[in-house]
Design an enzyme around this catalytic site. Structure first.
Site, PDB file in Angstrom:
ATOM      1  N   THR A  64      28.933   5.127 -21.985  1.00 16.08           N
ATOM      2  CA  THR A  64      29.165   4.466 -20.702  1.00 16.08           C
ATOM      3  C   THR A  64      28.418   5.248 -19.625  1.00 16.08           C
ATOM      4  O   THR A  64      28.470   6.476 -19.600  1.00 16.08           O
ATOM      5  CB  THR A  64      30.665   4.409 -20.376  1.00 16.08           C
ATOM      6  OG1 THR A  64      31.327   3.630 -21.371  1.00 16.08           O
ATOM      7  CG2 THR A  64      30.907   3.780 -19.006  1.00 16.08           C
TER       8      THR A  64
ATOM      9  N   ARG B 156      37.091  -1.684 -22.236  1.00 20.75           N
ATOM     10  CA  ARG B 156      36.622  -2.259 -23.495  1.00 20.75           C
ATOM     11  C   ARG B 156      37.763  -2.952 -24.250  1.00 20.75           C
ATOM     12  O   ARG B 156      37.607  -4.071 -24.760  1.00 20.75           O
ATOM     13  CB  ARG B 156      35.992  -1.164 -24.350  1.00 20.75           C
ATOM     14  CG  ARG B 156      34.797  -0.496 -23.693  1.00 20.75           C
ATOM     15  CD  ARG B 156      34.417   0.824 -24.343  1.00 20.75           C
ATOM     16  NE  ARG B 156      33.986   0.634 -25.723  1.00 20.75           N
ATOM     17  CZ  ARG B 156      33.768   1.635 -26.568  1.00 20.75           C
ATOM     18  NH1 ARG B 156      33.952   2.888 -26.166  1.00 20.75           N
ATOM     19  NH2 ARG B 156      33.372   1.384 -27.794  1.00 20.75           N
TER      20      ARG B 156
ATOM     21  N   LEU C 218      34.057   9.630 -18.836  1.00 25.83           N
ATOM     22  CA  LEU C 218      33.493   8.359 -19.276  1.00 25.83           C
ATOM     23  C   LEU C 218      33.153   8.498 -20.759  1.00 25.83           C
ATOM     24  O   LEU C 218      32.818   9.579 -21.231  1.00 25.83           O
ATOM     25  CB  LEU C 218      32.220   8.014 -18.493  1.00 25.83           C
ATOM     26  CG  LEU C 218      32.361   7.771 -16.986  1.00 25.83           C
ATOM     27  CD1 LEU C 218      30.985   7.540 -16.360  1.00 25.83           C
ATOM     28  CD2 LEU C 218      33.272   6.580 -16.709  1.00 25.83           C
ATOM     29  N   ASP C 219      33.220   7.391 -21.486  1.00 26.67           N
ATOM     30  CA  ASP C 219      32.815   7.428 -22.880  1.00 26.67           C
ATOM     31  C   ASP C 219      31.355   7.847 -22.989  1.00 26.67           C
ATOM     32  O   ASP C 219      30.564   7.661 -22.056  1.00 26.67           O
ATOM     33  CB  ASP C 219      32.984   6.046 -23.522  1.00 26.67           C
ATOM     34  CG  ASP C 219      34.443   5.627 -23.630  1.00 26.67           C
ATOM     35  OD1 ASP C 219      35.305   6.521 -23.654  1.00 26.67           O
ATOM     36  OD2 ASP C 219      34.701   4.411 -23.684  1.00 26.67           O
ATOM     37  N   LYS C 220      30.991   8.360 -24.141  1.00 26.05           N
ATOM     38  CA  LYS C 220      29.636   8.859 -24.375  1.00 26.05           C
ATOM     39  C   LYS C 220      28.565   7.863 -23.934  1.00 26.05           C
ATOM     40  O   LYS C 220      27.589   8.233 -23.273  1.00 26.05           O
ATOM     41  CB  LYS C 220      29.471   9.177 -25.863  1.00 26.05           C
ATOM     42  CG  LYS C 220      28.052   9.564 -26.268  1.00 26.05           C
ATOM     43  CD  LYS C 220      27.957   9.788 -27.768  1.00 26.05           C
ATOM     44  CE  LYS C 220      26.536  10.086 -28.195  1.00 26.05           C
ATOM     45  NZ  LYS C 220      26.410  10.263 -29.667  1.00 26.05           N
TER      46      LYS C 220
END
Length: 344
Positions: free
Chosen positions: A163, A261, A159-161
């Site tokens: 998220t 996104r 997961l993105d930082k």
């Protein structure tokens, strides 16, 4: 333009690394003139991010017309020649760190965790410590060593930082291989909640649009036919907040970088708080005002400090038992807060 490999890259001692594995030469054209050195090199070198280019410039690995140039913002001139020497990447061996984890499920084969906002998943440039991998090594001990690669032990997907939400982590090779196979054949299901600007025209739909690196901004992704990979996101509008915003459930069929996104922004509904793909200037404030929200409600929404994205549900087949498993968690407090404001 030429691409010259170091001829001696394979002729090195076993216990010493070559200082340079590749040297790239780029000529400055009329179209390039006047731009920044780092921006030019990042656009020219597909495998290098702008941050990586800046680090190489700072380290003296870039020559401009044969002279060392350590100024990333240096303006370039037509007819000049830039050479950049690329040293080999050094894979760090991450250290265990006592970082709290919200563990939803754990057994001898795997974990399911609820990742908090601000936690980077695995070590990388600028984030060699304080990552999820460091936390997992502390929690699991030596069992994770080497699983999924030196700097990504146990990581099946990321997961993105900023998220939040559910991730599965493997504890040994067999589990990692089984879960990775499910990710590849799309049987490992992932569902997200996203708070987006404006309300999609259709209550549900699918976004089938390939995603690749943005040609001018290397840290961003974009929908493009060039150097891209297929990407499919299915969405359902769960709630609408006047005409200002909506709560959307997104199910990933593929797993590209920044997929939800990028796809929602491509649809015309960027995520609230998204620093890379969000609304520009005062567009969000204008939407809220037109929808009848009070000025006092603006700040928590407009200034939301991260993309409003949460991985709330995950499903997979257990790598040892073969049992179908599924986990679901509510919105984190910060997203729940702005959802409550939007509902008023």
């Amino acid at each position: 333009m030429t691409n010259n490999k170091n001829e001696n890259e394979n002729e090195q001692d076993d216990d010493t690394a070559s200082d340079v594995i590749e040297t790239l030469r780029r000529d400055i054209t009329e179209d390039d003139a006047g731009g920044r050195l780092d921006k030019f090199l990042a656009a020219q070198c597909d495998d290098l991010s702008r941050a990586r280019v800046q680090a190489l410039i700072k380290d003296g690995q870039v020559l401009l017309d044969g002279q060392s140039c350590t100024n990333a913002s240096q303006k370039i001139k037509e007819g000049s020649v830039v050479e950049i020497s690329i040293p080999p990447l050094v894979e760090a061996d991450p250290e265990p760190e006592n970082i709290p984890l919200d563990i939803i499920y754990e057994d001898a084969d795997m974990l399911v965790i609820n990742k908090q906002a601000g936690l980077v998943v695995h070590p990388g440039a600028g984030n060699w410590a304080g990552t999820l991998v460091n936390a997992l090594l502390y929690h699991c001990g030596d069992t994770l060593s080497g699983i999924g690669g030196v700097i990504r032990p146990g990581i099946v997907h990321r997961l993105d930082k900023d998220t939040t939400g559910l991730m599965v982590v493997a504890k040994h090779d067999k589990a990692h291989q089984a879960l990775s196979a499910q990710l590849a054949d799309r049987s490992l299901s992932r569902h997200y909640y996203a708070l987006v600007w404006k309300v999609p025209t259709h209550k549900k739909g699918s976004i089938d649009a390939p995603i690749g690196r943005h040609p001018g901004q290397r840290q961003k992704m974009t929908v493009t036919a060039q150097n891209s990979r297929d990407a499919v996101t299915h969405y359902v509008v769960q709630a609408r907040y006047n005409d200002a915003a909506a709560l959307v459930e997104c199910k990933l069929e593929t797993g590209r970088t920044h997929q939800v996104r990028v796809h929602m922004a491509h649809l015309g509904h960027p995520l609230i708080g998204d620093p890379a793909y969000g609304l520009q200037d005062n567009a969000g404030e204008s939407l809220l005002r037109k929808s009848g929200y009070e000025d006092t409600d603006f700040a928590p929404i407009i200034d939301f400090p991260r993309q409003a994205l949460h991985a709330f549900k995950i499903g997979y087949i257990h790598p040892s038992t073969g049992k179908e498993m599924s986990f679901e968690i509510p919105l984190p407090d910060d997203m729940a807060k702005i959802k409550t404001i939007l509902e008023q």
